[in-house]
Design an enzyme around this catalytic site. Structure first.
Site, short mmCIF file in Angstrom:
data_model
loop_
_atom_site.label_atom_id
_atom_site.label_comp_id
_atom_site.label_asym_id
_atom_site.label_seq_id
_atom_site.Cartn_x
_atom_site.Cartn_y
_atom_site.Cartn_z
N SER A 539 -3.58 -3.07 -7.98
CA SER A 539 -3.09 -4.41 -8.30
C SER A 539 -1.81 -4.31 -9.13
O SER A 539 -0.82 -3.76 -8.65
CB SER A 539 -4.19 -5.20 -9.00
OG SER A 539 -3.92 -6.57 -8.97
N ASP A 624 -7.11 -10.86 0.69
CA ASP A 624 -6.84 -10.77 -0.75
C ASP A 624 -6.18 -12.04 -1.27
O ASP A 624 -5.17 -12.49 -0.75
CB ASP A 624 -5.92 -9.57 -1.01
CG ASP A 624 -5.92 -9.15 -2.46
OD1 ASP A 624 -6.05 -10.04 -3.33
OD2 ASP A 624 -5.79 -7.95 -2.73
N HIS A 659 -9.50 -8.81 -2.62
CA HIS A 659 -8.91 -8.01 -3.70
C HIS A 659 -9.85 -6.95 -4.23
O HIS A 659 -9.43 -5.88 -4.64
CB HIS A 659 -8.51 -8.96 -4.84
CG HIS A 659 -7.53 -8.37 -5.81
ND1 HIS A 659 -6.25 -8.00 -5.45
CD2 HIS A 659 -7.63 -8.09 -7.14
CE1 HIS A 659 -5.61 -7.54 -6.50
NE2 HIS A 659 -6.42 -7.57 -7.55
#
Length: 687
Positions: A539, A624, A659
């Site tokens: 991320s 995501d 995610h």
């Protein structure tokens, strides 16, 4: 390794992006079109290429998966906690991927009542997550949220625990969390904006009423804020919060009066952060008011909530960060951080001078308070672990100072012995003279002569602290000669609030240079060498990987970037993308030229150039909601077009996940096995 397989080549459709008189050319902007069949075809081509290129490691991946799984106790359960007349337990059954939530009335010897069996609920879904489990005070109803897409959009439903019936009402587009008023029939919850996924509204639902009649209680109109609601531990107040990166505001309402009007605790003031806890006739406020960079604890009368009434209870200290408090009937427990390590302070209400700290004796460790929902108790439950010490849940008697280990994480297989591993803390010196700590663990037989492979991990954003933690999964690397390092770089809050402030906005590059300086230290001290150094981040940590790879590609043999945030400028200029506006206080608002220029100077996608890059494994999820799939897709395409060497560029897209990756308890291990196989293959290790 079959290097003759043809690399995917993404078609080039140049798009001019103009801002502040500056023109960027994005050749792969077309990949933003989620519904475009050409985009899906390209992603499928990348997946086929990845599978072909790694086909020789498939058996090894299965071995690694089975090895990692074999260390985990399959029929495991949490330490029960007591709340409102019931013991609550989360447990797993052998061969099953999802948790079972259960409770027992009054005694652990009582019959088990299963609240939710997520294994049954997950049937027919490729992804399943239950969240926000919330029981009414009369113990009759459970509100819960379910996400079956992995975009963190939960559907809230209500279950009658007496009859077992799940009511047909489905509240969609929520965060999953909710809170009951004291009447046991009024449920408050937060809802998300359909496009940006920002939790921006609080609603009130009354049991039995049609959802379309749910009353809108509050709308958060500032796009940089999100909103949420919960109940105070004292059960007296409903607390409605609004938060941005730098500012907070709360509204309160007596939980006995769900139809009343919420009133503001202290109006939002830019860069004033505070959180509130209720006890007796007072509010306890953890805040950065009066330039308390590392936060302090203040107190005010229950009915005088404005900042002008707040008085210091625990003053600000330059060297100690206050991370939070736990309130009990007889004790105040303060979670602190100093010199990069956590400390837990116990302070009796009646005799504050008799305060003391829990004793921890490791050089590097993590300690944290856990589930402490019972107010009238002298028992503090906390967790403890280090990189070589499995995690423990401990009940500590704050009066007698006796502790009882309720559970220590079991490492199955019979091979694990803590004494076989060495853990230490070392400090690198950054280019500006700042000392940056690292937590390290390795097998005692690993040679420290520069030949050992080393995996360096960091995150470094949002003030998120990466504490040294134990991992059974990591043993698969350590036992094969890897050294594992967590770099506590600026941008996290590891060394206090200043540590975070010095790694964001116009000082963001400190995060990247800290990581690089840590790598240089590890090489100079002969822990590893550039031929054996690997880096990993996900991320915002994936942004770190991309930036570091552009700045110092020669230091690393390989990198892992999970769901990487790499197209910083374009994303931050698009306020229709989920979560963008709430990020301005972290990265800056590129609609202002100063921030645009600075962001552009480090944005990984914008700074790809014709150079030799390390081997790279990138993963993403098509659904995501945090980092859109097209960021890594465009990045990989640009790297393929520009890099000057033939190192691996692997792009692995989970077309069913978001995610957080796969949802099952063991499914996620398959993703780790892919990453480990990538690293071990580069080291020539195949078993």
């Amino acid at each position: 390794m079959n290097q003759n397989i043809k690399e995917p080549v993404a078609k080039i459709i140049p798009k001019e992006l103009e801002k502040h008189g500056d023109i960027r050319i994005d050749n792969y902007y077309w990949m933003n079109e989620r519904e475009n069949q050409e985009v899906i075809d390209y992603l499928n081509e990348e997946n086929a290429y990845y599978n072909n290129l790694t086909s020789h490691t498939k058996d090894f991946q299965v071995e690694l998966f089975e090895e990692m799984k074999s260390r985990i106790k399959e029929d495991d359960s949490s330490v029960p906690y007591f709340y409102n007349g019931y013991y609550y337990i989360t447990r797993f059954e052998k061969g099953k991927d999802y948790p079972i939530y259960a409770r027992k009335k009054s005694s652990l010897d009582a019959a088990e009542e299963i609240l939710f069996d997520c294994n049954q609920m997950a049937e027919g879904h490729s992804y399943f997550q239950l969240g926000g489990l919330n029981i009414s005070d009369d113990n009759k109803y459970a509100a819960f949220g379910v996400d079956t897409v992995s975009r963190r959009e939960y559907i809230i439903q209500i279950k009658n625990l007496e009859t077992g019936e799940i009511y047909p009402e489905k509240i969609e587009k929520t965060t999953g969390s909710s809170t009951w008023a004291n009447d046991n029939k009024t449920l408050f919850y937060s809802r998300k904006d359909e496009q940006t996924l920002r939790p921006d509204r609080i609603f009130k639902h009354v049991l039995g009423n049609d959802i379309s009649n749910d009353e809108l209680v509050f709308t958060e109109n500032d796009e940089t804020f999100t909103t949420h609601i919960y109940k105070s531990k004292s059960k007296k107040y409903l607390i409605l919060g609004s938060d941005s990166t730098l500012t907070s505001e709360y509204q309160i309402l007596e939980a006995d009066n769900p139809n009343g009007e919420f009133r503001i605790f202290q109006p939002r003031t830019r860069e004033l952060e505070y959180s509130i806890s209720h006890y007796g006739n007072h509010w306890y406020i953890t805040t950065n008011a009066d330039d308390a960079t590392n936060f302090k604890v203040m107190i005010t009368d229950e009915d005088k909530t404005g900042i002008e009434n707040w008085k210091d209870l625990i003053p600000h200290r330059d060297e100690v960060l206050i991370e939070g408090i736990d309130i009990f009937k007889n004790f105040l427990v303060i979670s602190e951080r100093s010199n990069g390590l956590t400390h837990i302070k116990i302070q009796p209400w009646k005799n504050p001078e008799a305060a003391y700290y829990l004793p921890f004796d490791n050089e590097t460790y993590t300690a944290y308070t856990t589930t402490n929902v019972d107010f009238d108790t002298n028992i503090l439950r906390y967790g403890y672990q280090s990189m070589a010490t499995p995690s423990s849940v401990i009940d500590f008697n704050m009066v007698t100072k006796e502790k009882e280990v309720k559970k220590e994480q079991q490492v199955l297989g019979g091979k694990f012995n803590k004494e076989n591993y060495i853990e230490k803390r070392v400090w690198a010196v950054a280019e500006d003279g700042t000392k940056v700590p690292m937590s390290m663990v390795y097998h005692k037989d690993t040679k420290l002569d520069g030949s050992a492979p080393l995996l360096q991990y960091a995150y470094g954003s949002y003030g998120s602290t990466m504490d040294p933690y134990f991992s059974t999964v990591r043993l698969s690397l350590l036992d094969r000669g890897f050294i594992y390092v967590i770099a506590h770089i600026r941008g996290g809050e590891d060394l206090g609030r200043e540590w975070y402030e010095e790694g964001k906005l116009l000082e963001k590059k400190n995060t990247f240079t800290d990581f690089i300086d840590c790598s240089k230290y590890l090489i100079a001290e002969k822990y590893t060498s550039p031929e054996h150094l690997y880096a990993e981040g996900g991320s915002a940590g994936g942004l770190l990987m991309g930036a570091v790879m552009n700045m110092a590609p020669e230091l690393y043999n390989g990198m892992i970037a999970q769901v990487p945030f790499v197209d910083v400028v374009t994303t931050m200029l698009d306020d229709s993308i989920p979560l963008t506006t709430g990020e301005y206080d972290e990265w800056g608002n590129p609609n202002e030229k100063e921030y645009y220029d600075y962001m552009k100077s480090y944005s990984p996608y914008d700074n790809v150039e014709a150079t030799a890059y390390p081997n790279l494994y990138v993963s993403t999820g098509f659904h995501d909601s945090q980092v859109q799939y097209w960021e890594p897709a465009k990045w990989i395409a640009k790297l393929r077009a520009l890099r000057t060497n033939k190192n691996l560029l692997l792009f692995d897209i989970n077309m069913d996940a978001g995610h957080g990756g796969a949802s099952g308890r063991f499914e996620s291990l398959k993703e780790v096995a892919k990453e480990f196989a990538f690293l071990l293959d580069l080291e020539g290790i195949s078993k």
